[in-house]
Motif scaffolding. Structure first.
Motif, PDB file in Angstrom:
ATOM      1  N   HIS A 191       0.831  -1.203   0.000  1.00 41.43           N
ATOM      2  CA  HIS A 191       0.000   0.000   0.000  1.00 41.43           C
ATOM      3  C   HIS A 191       0.870   1.259   0.000  1.00 41.43           C
ATOM      4  N   ASP A 342      -9.955  -9.825   2.139  1.00 36.72           N
ATOM      5  CA  ASP A 342     -10.763  -9.257   1.067  1.00 36.72           C
ATOM      6  C   ASP A 342      -9.816  -8.445   0.187  1.00 36.72           C
ATOM      7  N   GLU A 344     -10.225  -7.023  -2.715  1.00 32.07           N
ATOM      8  CA  GLU A 344     -10.765  -5.810  -3.342  1.00 32.07           C
ATOM      9  C   GLU A 344     -10.774  -4.640  -2.377  1.00 32.07           C
ATOM     10  N   GLN A 345     -11.112  -4.897  -1.118  1.00 28.56           N
ATOM     11  CA  GLN A 345     -11.183  -3.829  -0.119  1.00 28.56           C
ATOM     12  C   GLN A 345      -9.879  -3.665   0.669  1.00 28.56           C
ATOM     13  N   ASN A 346      -8.878  -4.516   0.364  1.00 32.57           N
ATOM     14  CA  ASN A 346      -7.602  -4.494   1.096  1.00 32.57           C
ATOM     15  C   ASN A 346      -7.817  -4.684   2.600  1.00 32.57           C
ATOM     16  N   HIS A 347      -8.673  -5.637   2.954  1.00 34.13           N
ATOM     17  CA  HIS A 347      -8.907  -5.991   4.350  1.00 34.13           C
ATOM     18  C   HIS A 347      -8.211  -7.324   4.635  1.00 34.13           C
ATOM     19  N   GLY A 365      -7.163  -2.637   7.610  1.00 33.62           N
ATOM     20  CA  GLY A 365      -8.227  -2.148   6.747  1.00 33.62           C
ATOM     21  C   GLY A 365      -9.551  -1.987   7.458  1.00 33.62           C
ATOM     22  N   ASP A 366     -10.033  -3.037   8.102  1.00 34.29           N
ATOM     23  CA  ASP A 366     -11.280  -2.992   8.866  1.00 34.29           C
ATOM     24  C   ASP A 366     -10.961  -3.460  10.286  1.00 34.29           C
TER      25      ASP A 366
END
Length: 401
Positions: A191, A342, A344-347, A365-366
């Motif tokens: 990231h 995840d 797509e959400q970078n979790h 991420g979350d």
């Protein structure tokens, strides 16, 4: 009397003022910095240009006046005379005390490398450091940040947002190696590289090169990295010099008991400068807990209170990515890993389980369920009823239970 005025010292003042009985008719704070206590956690936002200095203040001057607290900024204590119960400050002022609290904090650890004393070699610890970095970022193009802990990552991101080309060096194989597992560290690195920070892990500086200014960093593989600025963010060392000179017992930090008393019953210590058992403290949350205990002891509201170190969860936001970790961060031969990702959400979520009990959690991420996971780790609940759903968080697990 309090020596030092950082975030923990300010929390102690506020806790003392909340008490039903004021234990002291007069409180004097000697502060080595030119500014009263401010939010050091926000210095990275100041470096990045996302906040201003005024927003960092923890209390206004009026609060200190209303509570009868005298704060002497830019006036550090230089000696303690325990026999006479006096301190002497840098200006030569001699001030008696009934009870002395040492909240001297820590200083940045700076490796003893060739060239480390060159102009342009800096640390990132206080407001003055931040001002210097902002000024330097306006004049220079390239920076090398040494250290892949949260302070180094925040500094690298802040300098990047100031328009500098930043290279970050980290000795370990992945970023935030004390808070994240390998996969989590690699995802964070990906990231940050996408945002423009050049990251090199598994390497360390061997020497800093230059004449009138630092111009390059020589790595341990002999690679040279050209730069105009080198910033060390390689940890902290408890500030114990004042206490040692006064004859107080010290190890890595100033030794205290559970009530934050030093080897002199008229002197207490708390925060990053102190050591309880074998533990020193590099985060603000343990210092806040110590401040509440010490206020209760000194104020007589909870005279038998004791501070006991607990595993404090880490909550950070690096380059806009929320991070949470608690307990064990990497698997061993006795743990199972539950991993959920995840892309797509970078979790990313890794949970470590031993004997149907949660022992560690790493979230990127979350991080909304981080406190719930932390509670399970601390309470050592049997999770077998919702073991299959635990990666999906509190709501799924409570419904399954």
């Amino acid at each position: 009397m309090i020596c030092g005025h950082g975030m923990v010292s300010q929390r102690l003042l506020e806790a003392l003022c909340r008490g039903r009985v004021r234990p002291f008719t007069r409180i004097i704070v000697f502060n080595g910095e030119a500014s009263a206590a401010y939010n050091r956690i926000q210095l990275s936002l100041l470096l990045a240009g996302e906040t201003n200095e005024a927003s960092l203040a923890l209390q206004q001057d009026e609060w200190f006046r209303n509570n009868g607290i005298e704060v002497c900024n830019g006036e550090p204590v230089v000696t303690i005379n325990r026999e006479d119960q006096t301190v002497t400050t840098g200006s030569g002022r001699v001030q008696p005390y009934t009870h002395l609290v040492l909240a001297t904090g820590s200083r940045p650890a700076k490796p003893a490398l060739p060239g480390a004393d060159l102009p342009g070699v800096m640390t990132f610890r206080d407001l003055e450091d931040t001002r210097t970095l902002i000024e330097s970022a306006g004049r220079h193009r390239r920076a090398v940040v040494v250290g892949g802990g949260f302070l180094g990552l925040e500094a690298a991101e802040g300098l990047r947002q100031r328009g500098m080309a930043v290279t970050l060096l980290h000795r370990s194989g992945h970023l935030l190696n004390r808070q994240l597992d390998r996969i989590g560290g690699q995802l964070l690195q990906q990231h940050m590289e996408e945002r423009g920070v050049n990251i090199r892990t598994g390497t360390a500086p061997k020497a800093l090169l230059g004449r009138s200014m630092v111009r390059a960093v020589q790595l341990d593989d002999e690679t040279l990295v050209s730069t105009d600025l080198v910033l060390f963010a390689t940890g902290i060392t408890p500030a114990t010099e004042l206490a040692r000179t006064a004859g107080l017992e010290c190890d890595r930090g100033i030794l205290v008991d559970g009530q934050l008393r030093t080897s002199d019953p008229a002197v207490s210590a708390l925060g990053e400068c102190c050591q309880l058992g074998n533990t020193t403290f590099g985060l603000v949350e343990p210092g806040y807990q110590q401040a509440e205990v010490l206020a209760g002891v000194l104020g007589g509201n909870t005279p038998d209170a004791e501070y006991r170190p607990v595993d404090t969860p880490t909550r950070l936001k690096i380059s806009g990515v929320p991070i949470f970790s608690c307990g064990q961060i990497s698997p061993d031969g006795d743990t199972e890993s539950v991993v959920w990702q995840d892309h797509e959400q970078n979790h990313y979520c890794r949970l470590l389980i031993r004997n149907q009990r949660l022992t560690g959690a790493v979230l990127l991420g979350d991080t909304r369920d981080g406190p719930w996971y932390s509670q399970r780790i601390q309470q050592q609940d049997d999770i077998s009823r919702y073991r299959d759903f635990i990666a999906f968080g509190k709501n799924y697990c409570e419904a399954a239970a």
